[in-house]
Motif scaffolding. Structure first.
Motif, PDB file in Angstrom:
ATOM      1  N   LEU A 249       0.798  -1.220   0.000  1.00 53.01           N
ATOM      2  CA  LEU A 249       0.000   0.000   0.000  1.00 53.01           C
ATOM      3  C   LEU A 249       0.834   1.275   0.000  1.00 53.01           C
ATOM      4  N   GLY A 250       2.117   1.170  -0.334  1.00 56.84           N
ATOM      5  CA  GLY A 250       2.950   2.357  -0.395  1.00 56.84           C
ATOM      6  C   GLY A 250       3.300   2.963   0.942  1.00 56.84           C
ATOM      7  N   PHE A 251       3.193   2.206   2.041  1.00 56.27           N
ATOM      8  CA  PHE A 251       3.508   2.744   3.362  1.00 56.27           C
ATOM      9  C   PHE A 251       4.982   2.592   3.729  1.00 56.27           C
ATOM     10  N   GLY A 252       5.812   2.173   2.780  1.00 55.05           N
ATOM     11  CA  GLY A 252       7.224   2.020   3.072  1.00 55.05           C
ATOM     12  C   GLY A 252       7.553   0.746   3.822  1.00 55.05           C
ATOM     13  N   LEU A 253       6.610  -0.196   3.875  1.00 62.22           N
ATOM     14  CA  LEU A 253       6.889  -1.457   4.544  1.00 62.22           C
ATOM     15  C   LEU A 253       7.841  -2.298   3.696  1.00 62.22           C
ATOM     16  N   VAL A 254       8.516  -3.221   4.343  1.00 61.34           N
ATOM     17  CA  VAL A 254       9.452  -4.074   3.622  1.00 61.34           C
ATOM     18  C   VAL A 254       8.679  -4.944   2.631  1.00 61.34           C
ATOM     19  N   PRO A 255       9.142  -5.041   1.388  1.00 61.68           N
ATOM     20  CA  PRO A 255       8.422  -5.861   0.403  1.00 61.68           C
ATOM     21  C   PRO A 255       8.262  -7.295   0.884  1.00 61.68           C
ATOM     22  N   ARG A 256       7.138  -7.874   0.547  1.00 63.38           N
ATOM     23  CA  ARG A 256       6.853  -9.236   0.983  1.00 63.38           C
ATOM     24  C   ARG A 256       7.890 -10.235   0.491  1.00 63.38           C
ATOM     25  N   PRO A 257       8.375 -10.125  -0.768  1.00 60.33           N
ATOM     26  CA  PRO A 257       9.411 -11.090  -1.184  1.00 60.33           C
ATOM     27  C   PRO A 257      10.656 -11.052  -0.308  1.00 60.33           C
ATOM     28  N   LEU A 258      10.981  -9.892   0.271  1.00 53.98           N
ATOM     29  CA  LEU A 258      12.125  -9.829   1.165  1.00 53.98           C
ATOM     30  C   LEU A 258      11.843 -10.598   2.448  1.00 53.98           C
ATOM     31  N   ARG A 259      10.630 -10.486   2.976  1.00 57.08           N
ATOM     32  CA  ARG A 259      10.233 -11.279   4.141  1.00 57.08           C
ATOM     33  C   ARG A 259      10.249 -12.770   3.791  1.00 57.08           C
ATOM     34  N   HIS A 260       9.757 -13.088   2.610  1.00 59.72           N
ATOM     35  CA  HIS A 260       9.738 -14.490   2.188  1.00 59.72           C
ATOM     36  C   HIS A 260      11.165 -15.027   2.074  1.00 59.72           C
ATOM     37  N   ALA A 261      12.076 -14.209   1.541  1.00 60.71           N
ATOM     38  CA  ALA A 261      13.472 -14.643   1.428  1.00 60.71           C
ATOM     39  C   ALA A 261      14.082 -14.870   2.805  1.00 60.71           C
ATOM     40  N   HIS A 262      13.741 -14.004   3.778  1.00 62.84           N
ATOM     41  CA  HIS A 262      14.247 -14.182   5.141  1.00 62.84           C
ATOM     42  C   HIS A 262      13.718 -15.495   5.732  1.00 62.84           C
ATOM     43  N   PHE A 263      12.460 -15.784   5.500  1.00 62.33           N
ATOM     44  CA  PHE A 263      11.856 -17.032   5.989  1.00 62.33           C
ATOM     45  C   PHE A 263      12.577 -18.246   5.405  1.00 62.33           C
TER      46      PHE A 263
END
Length: 619
Positions: A249-263
């Motif tokens: 939503l453009g709130f500057g949150l970390v992109p989901r693929p980056l979270r997925h890569a961390h997982f």
């Protein structure tokens, strides 16, 4: 000027005027020949046309995202520590070039001459470095698009005095694989495992910029020790195509693929850590901070990190609020998916920051068993304790005693046999049956059941209800027993006991009244929490129907009711009596009546009979 009907042409003088006004930007990269009848065709014109099309294609690729599209996994070559295997696949480099491996590629990381020559030619190595076979460190494995010319063909003269010659007639595209030294912003730790953990923390938690060579596609980080591969981690630098355009939503949150890569990176590193500990004969119980700097918002944890003898967890830092619960296994993916929006768990934070972190440890169970297990485990304390540690106190002895005196246990009373039995059977068997549990970071919203609220029965007339309850207790010779509980317990405990025991089913059944009072008496410390645990056992709209059915089938006198209460299994007996069909219920009631009537049968034996019957019913 009709060579491109979809664009509005302008006059050159008008262009100069707009340039002076700062209204026009010239993209000199995208320039192509203008064709017209009578123009002499030259090779450089066709080359410019091709370059124009490739530039537009690269711009379009960058606009839709860069990264791995399919395949391109990096693996070790079994038995050859100096070789890597890159699986077939394709992706898009950071400048929009398409790189393709049609077949698996076997790489010799000890080929120092070839690697240095390639890195120097493509501008990825600015100065000579020691040979790879004598070098140790972390390297970035990347793909880069190249091209070369081949297949010589005749070149005819372009003027009268020229001579016929030969030139390469084809331009062939290629994909180069190279190893580039990786420079970590915070510096590298001493141990190989710690280096990997700190790089993961820099990239996923601190969101540091990756030091990636221009016009390349990163596939993995590789650590070498004198030309031998120590570890390969794809998920640290590997990103799926479109990862840079997935901000929520453009709130500057970390992109989901980056979270997925961390997982994925944590999951792969956890397997490596466990294998390393097995090879060293190290215990399976360890703290996450021993091997990791930060954890993703969801992931696996070894079940050995939970000590069921003391209901203690060793995986998370002591300040973290950790709870455990059974979860239907088909809901695990959805809970993990929801946690991808939450930040990682930083293990190196101070205690104040860690204290605001709440984690739920989940024990996955088949859905068909969830309802039964949740009823059986409801009485067990859900919060997981933390291991004790020795610290130097800054308090005076008197101050320290005043701080902890309210939490000291009462050693004059024996521990509750009910809780001991549950701890020994249900949780230990459930957790010990699987090697891994799941954890998720919980939002800092007060949505726990104990905080949000609980069902409370509203008494229409408190004075009348309590008077009738006390009158019924006097007829059962239980008046003094309840009075002692009121004196020994807190005010909140008194209110909880009254709310429970004034429910009509308790003032109509001697079995329920005696068993509830007996379980209150078994509590080490009669406070609000202890009363709530007992109340949960006797809660539910259908609770008591089985007891009524049993009392209608057999004559339950005071001695039998007292033996049932001493068995601490009346709620379980009620469940059995409600669930059994008529024929099986008659056999159960008859067998139970024989044990209750026999003075030689102890309450513990009655409890074992009820438990065995319930076990057979659940199967």
């Amino acid at each position: 000027m009709d060579y491109h009907a979809k664009r509005q042409p302008i006059d050159f003088e008008e262009l100069r005027r707009l340039q002076r006004a700062g209204s026009v930007y010239l993209d000199t990269r995208r320039r192509r020949p203008r064709w017209f009848d009578g123009r002499f065709l030259q090779a450089r014109d066709l080359n410019r046309e091709t370059e124009y099309l490739m530039t537009r294609q690269a711009d379009l690729a960058v606009a839709t995202g860069t990264g791995v599209v399919e395949g391109l996994q990096v693996e070790r070559v079994e038995g050859q520590p100096g070789r890597l295997l890159v699986r077939s696949g394709f992706g898009v480099t950071t400048d929009g070039e398409r790189v393709v491996l049609a077949n698996d590629l076997d790489i010799d990381v000890t080929d120092s001459a070839g690697q240095q020559s390639l890195n120097t030619q493509v501008g990825q190595l600015r100065r000579p470095a020691p040979p790879i076979r004598t070098r140790s460190g972390v390297f970035l494995l990347v793909l880069r698009a190249l091209e070369y010319t081949a297949n010589r063909t005749a070149a005819y003269p372009t003027d009268v005095g020229g001579e016929r010659g030969f030139q390469d007639g084809d331009v062939i595209e290629a994909t180069a694989v190279s190893l580039v030294p990786y420079h970590q912003p915070s510096g590298l730790a001493e141990s190989s495992e710690r280096r990997r953990a700190e790089i993961a923390d820099d990239l996923f938690t601190e969101q540091a910029e990756m030091d990636i060579p221009a016009a390349s596609l990163p596939l993995a980080l590789v650590e070498l020790s004198r030309g031998s591969v120590q570890w390969i981690d794809m998920h640290l630098v590997r990103r799926s195509m479109g990862a840079s355009f997935s901000d929520v939503l453009g709130f500057g949150l970390v992109p989901r693929p980056l979270r997925h890569a961390h997982f994925k990176q944590y999951d792969a590193m956890l397997d490596d850590v466990l294998e390393s500990r097995r090879n060293l004969n190290a215990p399976g119980r360890f703290g996450a901070a021993e091997h990791f700097v930060s954890l993703p918002a969801a992931g696996r944890m070894p079940s050995a990190c939970v000590d069921m003898d003391s209901f203690t967890q060793y995986f998370f830092p002591q300040a973290v609020d950790v709870e455990i619960s059974v979860i239907p296994e088909d809901e695990i993916p959805q809970l993990v998916e929801e946690s991808m929006l939450l930040p990682p768990i930083e293990l190196t934070e101070d205690e104040e920051a860690l204290a605001s972190t709440s984690v739920l440890v989940m024990v996955p169970v088949p859905r068909r068993q969830f309802h039964t297990l949740s009823r059986r485990l409801r009485q067990v304390p859900i919060p997981l304790q933390i291991p004790g540690r020795r610290v130097r106190s800054t308090l005076r002895p008197l101050d320290f005693m005043r701080k902890i005196e309210a939490r000291l246990p009462d050693f004059s009373q024996a521990p509750s046999p009910l809780r001991d039995r549950l701890n020994e059977t249900s949780w230990q068997g459930l957790i010990g049956a699987q090697p891994f549990l799941w954890f998720i970071r919980r939002r800092n919203l007060s949505y726990k059941e104990s905080v949000v609220g609980q069902v409370v029965r509203v008494m229409a007339d408190e004075f009348t209800d309590e008077t009738e309850m006390r009158r019924y207790q006097r007829t059962l010779d239980l008046y003094d027993d309840f009075t002692h509980l009121k004196v020994a317990g807190s005010a909140a405990a008194d209110l909880g006991m009254v709310r429970l025991l004034t429910i009509p089913k308790f003032v109509q059944s001697e079995t329920l009244m005696r068993s509830a009072l007996r379980e209150f008496q078994a509590e080490d410390r009669l406070d609000e929490h202890a009363v709530s645990l007992v109340s949960e056992r006797f809660a539910g709209d259908t609770m008591g129907e089985g007891v009524s059915r049993l009392e209608a089938s057999i004559a339950v006198d005071t001695n039998k009711a007292r033996k049932l209460a001493d068995s601490y299994r009346v709620p379980e007996m009620d469940y059995i009596a409600r669930a059994l069909p008529e024929q099986e219920f008659s056999a159960f009631a008859e067998a139970l009546d024989q044990r209750l009537s026999d003075d030689g049968v102890s309450p513990e034996e009655v409890a074992e009979f009820i438990e065995s019957t319930r076990g057979g019913l659940e199967q």
